[in-house]
Design a protein around this motif. Structure first.
Motif, PDB file in Angstrom:
ATOM      1  N   THR A 123      -1.041  72.188  -0.375  1.00  0.00           N
ATOM      2  CA  THR A 123      -2.028  71.275  -0.945  1.00  0.00           C
ATOM      3  C   THR A 123      -3.368  71.560  -0.292  1.00  0.00           C
ATOM      4  N   LYS A 175      -7.984  67.069  -4.531  1.00  0.00           N
ATOM      5  CA  LYS A 175      -6.816  67.858  -4.122  1.00  0.00           C
ATOM      6  C   LYS A 175      -6.343  68.745  -5.256  1.00  0.00           C
ATOM      7  N   CYS A 191      -2.750  71.403  -5.772  1.00  0.00           N
ATOM      8  CA  CYS A 191      -1.537  71.975  -5.203  1.00  0.00           C
ATOM      9  C   CYS A 191      -1.309  73.351  -5.821  1.00  0.00           C
ATOM     10  N   LEU A 241       7.414  70.520  -6.619  1.00  0.00           N
ATOM     11  CA  LEU A 241       6.530  69.357  -6.648  1.00  0.00           C
ATOM     12  C   LEU A 241       7.099  68.217  -5.803  1.00  0.00           C
ATOM     13  N   THR A 242       8.387  67.969  -5.917  1.00  0.00           N
ATOM     14  CA  THR A 242       9.036  66.926  -5.125  1.00  0.00           C
ATOM     15  C   THR A 242       8.915  67.222  -3.636  1.00  0.00           C
ATOM     16  N   GLN A 287       6.660  69.112  -2.132  1.00  0.00           N
ATOM     17  CA  GLN A 287       5.275  69.020  -1.693  1.00  0.00           C
ATOM     18  C   GLN A 287       4.828  67.571  -1.582  1.00  0.00           C
ATOM     19  N   ASN A 288       5.241  66.729  -2.510  1.00  0.00           N
ATOM     20  CA  ASN A 288       4.898  65.304  -2.430  1.00  0.00           C
ATOM     21  C   ASN A 288       5.464  64.672  -1.161  1.00  0.00           C
ATOM     22  N   ASP A 302       3.340  65.927   1.766  1.00  0.00           N
ATOM     23  CA  ASP A 302       2.039  65.236   1.774  1.00  0.00           C
ATOM     24  C   ASP A 302       2.187  63.809   2.297  1.00  0.00           C
ATOM     25  N   LYS A 303       3.228  63.121   1.862  1.00  0.00           N
ATOM     26  CA  LYS A 303       3.468  61.742   2.298  1.00  0.00           C
ATOM     27  C   LYS A 303       3.695  61.681   3.798  1.00  0.00           C
ATOM     28  N   LYS A 336       0.427  62.081   5.663  1.00  0.00           N
ATOM     29  CA  LYS A 336      -0.404  60.870   5.592  1.00  0.00           C
ATOM     30  C   LYS A 336       0.059  59.817   6.587  1.00  0.00           C
TER      31      LYS A 336
END
Length: 91
Positions: free
Chosen positions: A48, A55, A57, A78-79, A81-82, A85-86, A89
């Motif tokens: 990302t 942003k 990706c 995608l799952t 990477q999410n 990212d979470k 954060k």
């Protein structure tokens, strides 16, 4: 390759193989040269990039017909990477 070397000194450079490169006999040599030039080769992974609050990706998803040790679908990438990212954060 000089172009990639110069570019990688100024900004991150990413490479994702298309189906044509990945099927050639010279792909592994190309990948080694890119990495040596400072390029990040994405294979079954994602990154990302963020700038000024925006942003994007980038996903490198291997061709399932070429994959030796399994492959990721775009949905899997995608799952993953999410989740990454979470986690970042929450730090």
């Amino acid at each position: 390759m000089l172009f990639f070397i110069g570019l990688s000194f100024n900004c991150p450079v990413y490479y994702v193989a298309g189906n044509h490169e990945a099927w050639t006999s010279g792909y592994e040599a190309l990948k080694e040269r890119l990495v040596a030039a400072g390029v990040t080769v994405l294979e079954n992974e994602a990154v990302t990039l963020e700038r000024d609050g925006a942003k994007i990706c980038l996903f490198g998803v291997e061709d399932p017909d070429r994959a030796e040790g399994g492959y990721m679908t775009l949905e899997d990438a995608l799952t993953a990477q999410n989740a990454k990212d979470k986690k970042e954060k929450e730090r």
